[in-house]
Design a protein around this motif. Sequence first.
Motif, PDB file in Angstrom:
ATOM      1  N   ALA A  42      26.175  26.708 -26.006  1.00 47.22           N
ATOM      2  CA  ALA A  42      27.380  25.935 -27.212  1.00 47.22           C
ATOM      3  C   ALA A  42      28.597  26.089 -26.921  1.00 47.22           C
ATOM      4  O   ALA A  42      29.501  26.762 -27.686  1.00 47.22           O
ATOM      5  N   PRO A  43      29.183  25.533 -25.832  1.00 45.91           N
ATOM      6  CA  PRO A  43      30.287  25.345 -25.472  1.00 45.91           C
ATOM      7  C   PRO A  43      31.320  24.901 -26.243  1.00 45.91           C
ATOM      8  O   PRO A  43      31.189  23.828 -26.778  1.00 45.91           O
ATOM      9  N   ASP A  44      32.690  25.315 -26.282  1.00 47.00           N
ATOM     10  CA  ASP A  44      33.698  24.477 -26.855  1.00 47.00           C
ATOM     11  C   ASP A  44      34.297  23.414 -26.240  1.00 47.00           C
ATOM     12  O   ASP A  44      34.776  22.533 -26.696  1.00 47.00           O
ATOM     13  N   ILE A  45      34.361  23.808 -24.893  1.00 42.00           N
ATOM     14  CA  ILE A  45      35.006  22.739 -23.891  1.00 42.00           C
ATOM     15  C   ILE A  45      33.896  22.316 -22.628  1.00 42.00           C
ATOM     16  O   ILE A  45      33.346  23.581 -22.199  1.00 42.00           O
ATOM     17  N   VAL A  46      33.737  21.469 -22.334  1.00 38.03           N
ATOM     18  CA  VAL A  46      32.765  21.062 -21.219  1.00 38.03           C
ATOM     19  C   VAL A  46      33.756  20.078 -20.138  1.00 38.03           C
ATOM     20  O   VAL A  46      34.242  19.146 -20.667  1.00 38.03           O
ATOM     21  N   LEU A  47      33.961  20.768 -18.953  1.00 38.17           N
ATOM     22  CA  LEU A  47      34.767  20.027 -17.927  1.00 38.17           C
ATOM     23  C   LEU A  47      33.686  19.353 -16.857  1.00 38.17           C
ATOM     24  O   LEU A  47      32.848  20.404 -16.322  1.00 38.17           O
ATOM     25  N   PHE A  48      33.671  18.181 -16.937  1.00 40.99           N
ATOM     26  CA  PHE A  48      32.720  17.696 -15.624  1.00 40.99           C
ATOM     27  C   PHE A  48      33.813  17.513 -14.383  1.00 40.99           C
ATOM     28  O   PHE A  48      34.863  17.020 -14.541  1.00 40.99           O
ATOM     29  N   ASP A  49      33.236  17.860 -13.317  1.00 39.51           N
ATOM     30  CA  ASP A  49      33.989  17.774 -12.078  1.00 39.51           C
ATOM     31  C   ASP A  49      33.411  16.537 -11.422  1.00 39.51           C
ATOM     32  O   ASP A  49      32.402  16.456 -10.772  1.00 39.51           O
ATOM     33  N   ARG A  50      34.328  15.742 -11.703  1.00 36.55           N
ATOM     34  CA  ARG A  50      33.991  14.213 -11.106  1.00 36.55           C
ATOM     35  C   ARG A  50      33.069  13.540 -11.842  1.00 36.55           C
ATOM     36  O   ARG A  50      32.388  13.966 -12.620  1.00 36.55           O
ATOM     37  N   PHE A  51      33.179  12.078 -11.768  1.00 39.97           N
ATOM     38  CA  PHE A  51      32.701  11.235 -12.940  1.00 39.97           C
ATOM     39  C   PHE A  51      31.189  11.304 -12.714  1.00 39.97           C
ATOM     40  O   PHE A  51      30.411  11.228 -13.654  1.00 39.97           O
ATOM     41  N   MET A  52      30.538  11.556 -11.348  1.00 37.44           N
ATOM     42  CA  MET A  52      29.132  11.625 -11.366  1.00 37.44           C
ATOM     43  C   MET A  52      28.445  12.572 -12.269  1.00 37.44           C
ATOM     44  O   MET A  52      27.194  12.359 -12.699  1.00 37.44           O
ATOM     45  N   MET A  53      29.178  13.635 -12.478  1.00 38.42           N
ATOM     46  CA  MET A  53      28.679  14.842 -13.327  1.00 38.42           C
ATOM     47  C   MET A  53      28.563  14.228 -14.545  1.00 38.42           C
ATOM     48  O   MET A  53      27.718  14.347 -15.572  1.00 38.42           O
ATOM     49  N   GLU A  54      29.776  13.434 -15.089  1.00 31.63           N
ATOM     50  CA  GLU A  54      29.721  12.871 -16.512  1.00 31.63           C
ATOM     51  C   GLU A  54      28.640  12.083 -16.605  1.00 31.63           C
ATOM     52  O   GLU A  54      27.836  11.852 -17.666  1.00 31.63           O
ATOM     53  N   GLU A  55      28.304  11.169 -15.692  1.00 30.80           N
ATOM     54  CA  GLU A  55      27.186  10.138 -15.743  1.00 30.80           C
ATOM     55  C   GLU A  55      25.927  10.766 -16.051  1.00 30.80           C
ATOM     56  O   GLU A  55      25.008  10.321 -16.894  1.00 30.80           O
ATOM     57  N   GLN A  56      25.730  11.828 -15.317  1.00 28.30           N
ATOM     58  CA  GLN A  56      24.452  12.657 -15.336  1.00 28.30           C
ATOM     59  C   GLN A  56      24.197  13.437 -16.665  1.00 28.30           C
ATOM     60  O   GLN A  56      23.327  13.237 -17.335  1.00 28.30           O
ATOM     61  N   PHE A  57      25.457  14.373 -16.938  1.00 23.38           N
ATOM     62  CA  PHE A  57      25.017  15.456 -18.112  1.00 23.38           C
ATOM     63  C   PHE A  57      25.768  14.722 -19.314  1.00 23.38           C
ATOM     64  O   PHE A  57      25.626  15.642 -20.328  1.00 23.38           O
ATOM     65  N   GLY A  58      26.762  13.899 -19.370  1.00 21.99           N
ATOM     66  CA  GLY A  58      27.363  13.401 -20.686  1.00 21.99           C
ATOM     67  C   GLY A  58      26.579  13.289 -21.777  1.00 21.99           C
ATOM     68  O   GLY A  58      26.948  13.816 -22.888  1.00 21.99           O
ATOM     69  N   TRP A  59      25.705  12.512 -21.540  1.00 22.57           N
ATOM     70  CA  TRP A  59      24.537  12.173 -22.832  1.00 22.57           C
ATOM     71  C   TRP A  59      24.289  13.448 -23.301  1.00 22.57           C
ATOM     72  O   TRP A  59      23.871  13.633 -24.723  1.00 22.57           O
ATOM     73  N   ARG A  60      23.560  14.355 -22.575  1.00 22.06           N
ATOM     74  CA  ARG A  60      22.968  15.649 -22.834  1.00 22.06           C
ATOM     75  C   ARG A  60      24.083  16.593 -23.502  1.00 22.06           C
ATOM     76  O   ARG A  60      23.928  17.289 -24.863  1.00 22.06           O
ATOM     77  N   VAL A  61      25.161  16.525 -22.975  1.00 24.91           N
ATOM     78  CA  VAL A  61      26.281  17.313 -23.787  1.00 24.91           C
ATOM     79  C   VAL A  61      26.675  16.739 -24.999  1.00 24.91           C
ATOM     80  O   VAL A  61      26.788  17.222 -26.143  1.00 24.91           O
ATOM     81  N   GLU A  62      26.778  15.379 -25.227  1.00 26.18           N
ATOM     82  CA  GLU A  62      27.138  14.739 -26.553  1.00 26.18           C
ATOM     83  C   GLU A  62      26.053  14.910 -27.626  1.00 26.18           C
ATOM     84  O   GLU A  62      26.138  15.210 -28.660  1.00 26.18           O
ATOM     85  N   LYS A  63      24.673  14.902 -27.055  1.00 24.59           N
ATOM     86  CA  LYS A  63      23.477  15.011 -27.976  1.00 24.59           C
ATOM     87  C   LYS A  63      23.499  16.559 -28.685  1.00 24.59           C
ATOM     88  O   LYS A  63      23.360  16.816 -29.747  1.00 24.59           O
ATOM     89  N   HIS A  64      23.811  17.394 -27.710  1.00 22.32           N
ATOM     90  CA  HIS A  64      23.485  19.059 -28.125  1.00 22.32           C
ATOM     91  C   HIS A  64      24.774  19.723 -28.557  1.00 22.32           C
ATOM     92  O   HIS A  64      24.611  20.758 -29.347  1.00 22.32           O
ATOM     93  N   CYS A  65      25.957  19.096 -28.166  1.00 17.76           N
ATOM     94  CA  CYS A  65      27.189  19.958 -28.603  1.00 17.76           C
ATOM     95  C   CYS A  65      28.237  18.866 -28.825  1.00 17.76           C
ATOM     96  O   CYS A  65      29.090  18.473 -28.108  1.00 17.76           O
ATOM     97  N   PRO A  66      28.014  17.881 -30.007  1.00 18.74           N
ATOM     98  CA  PRO A  66      28.915  16.854 -30.152  1.00 18.74           C
ATOM     99  C   PRO A  66      30.083  17.145 -30.354  1.00 18.74           C
ATOM    100  O   PRO A  66      31.184  16.348 -30.194  1.00 18.74           O
ATOM    101  N   ASP A  67      30.555  18.327 -30.716  1.00 22.02           N
ATOM    102  CA  ASP A  67      32.008  18.714 -31.150  1.00 22.02           C
ATOM    103  C   ASP A  67      32.684  19.367 -29.750  1.00 22.02           C
ATOM    104  O   ASP A  67      33.855  19.869 -29.870  1.00 22.02           O
ATOM    105  N   ALA A  68      31.954  19.576 -28.638  1.00 19.15           N
ATOM    106  CA  ALA A  68      32.756  19.959 -27.538  1.00 19.15           C
ATOM    107  C   ALA A  68      33.621  19.069 -27.018  1.00 19.15           C
ATOM    108  O   ALA A  68      33.429  17.924 -26.821  1.00 19.15           O
ATOM    109  N   LEU A  69      34.897  19.416 -26.526  1.00 24.18           N
ATOM    110  CA  LEU A  69      35.742  18.636 -26.031  1.00 24.18           C
ATOM    111  C   LEU A  69      35.395  18.413 -24.530  1.00 24.18           C
ATOM    112  O   LEU A  69      34.798  19.199 -23.875  1.00 24.18           O
ATOM    113  N   ARG A  70      35.360  17.040 -24.413  1.00 26.99           N
ATOM    114  CA  ARG A  70      34.688  16.685 -22.899  1.00 26.99           C
ATOM    115  C   ARG A  70      35.814  16.075 -22.187  1.00 26.99           C
ATOM    116  O   ARG A  70      36.681  15.337 -22.464  1.00 26.99           O
TER     117      ARG A  70
END
Length: 433
Positions: free
Chosen positions: A81-109
Amino acid sequence: MNQPATTVLVIGYVWPEPRSSAAGGHMMQILETFLTQGWDVTFASPATVGEHKADLPALGITECAIALNNSSFDDFIRELAPDIVLFDRFMMEEQFGWRVEKHCPDALRVLETCDLQSLRDARQQRLKDHLKDHLKAHPHDDDFSPLFAPALLDEFQRMADTDVAKREIAAILRCDISLMISDVEARLLTEQFKVPAALLHWCPLMLQPPTEAFTPFEDRAHFLSIGNFRHAPNWDAVLWMKNSLWPLIRQQLPGAQLHIYGSYTPPKATALHNPAQGFHVMNWAEDALVVMSAARICLAPLRFGAGIKGKLADAMLCGTPNITTPIGAEGMGDEQPWPGAIEYSAQALAAAAVALYQDRERWTQAQEDGRRLLARRYNLAVHGPALVECLEQCRSHLSAHRRDNFIGSMLRHHAHKSTQYMSQWIEAKNRNV
């Protein structure tokens, strides 16, 4: 009552190797900035562990291996349940961004862009075209001015139709904040790609300006070049030095030596080792600052690339003047004198290197110019707090911030659905193999 500590999850494209690359060094600077706030930091990555990986647990950072296209990440992030999620380069946002948004919608991306890969790729293609077409007709023309000083509009036109640019900038728009290591690249995004400035934060290398005396001119010798051999711009620079630049320097300084250091040295690089020509391929440096401090000149003849160059920051930290191109210096300097020389051709680079190598007064002035540049642009005491303030401000106004970024919201709505279904299909396919 004490507030619970902010929880940060960093999803790394690779495990950080600060002694191998500027990207690894910058990631460590970001992590250490988070730690100074008392934040709880977890670093997760699907990558294999490299031989020069930083010891994150020793700093108090939790490590976790994660898998691509695997729902185990869902349980992991729900529990963290992170407050902030930092993606290291755009490929990680592509892979995990939807999962972060689904399960931790209020986390700062947050996206750590490192540099714009789409810009680097476009410049590499431009160099290939130049070598193929222009140099075929003019084989002795070693002036790369057309490659080194394009307007931002020209860069945009070369990038805009590429798949990488569309993917990379879509990821920037989907995130709440993107960290830009180069202010030139931030201007490219805002002026040409029309990315809202509120989505970008300038976060260059964050360094402690040197205060001690540097190793003086008379106690140094030889030229040095350094950089990860897996990074294409570094390998191209080595070849250019071998074939064009170094022979010109040796004509004027017959006893000169060039020491080339880099992690992950491939056989094609060691094959260039030639002591008779003063061309020494030295493999990996245990401590880059030690070897840099012993050299008189740092050579960084980069013909393409993006971001800012850790090797040049290291040179300034060690008081080692550098000779580079406009690509090397891009985003690193300001209106004050450059700590060395910036040139466009092998002839001009060699002439500047020889002149500076022999001129103690100019060399000492360049050394001090580097010290002042570090203090003006890369001071940790300035950029560390600015990064924290940016993230905290965005967190405190997150709903309004996201509402103002409607294009990003729209991209998340469409792209994450397709990414989700593709990921779930791959996971199901892997289970049945």
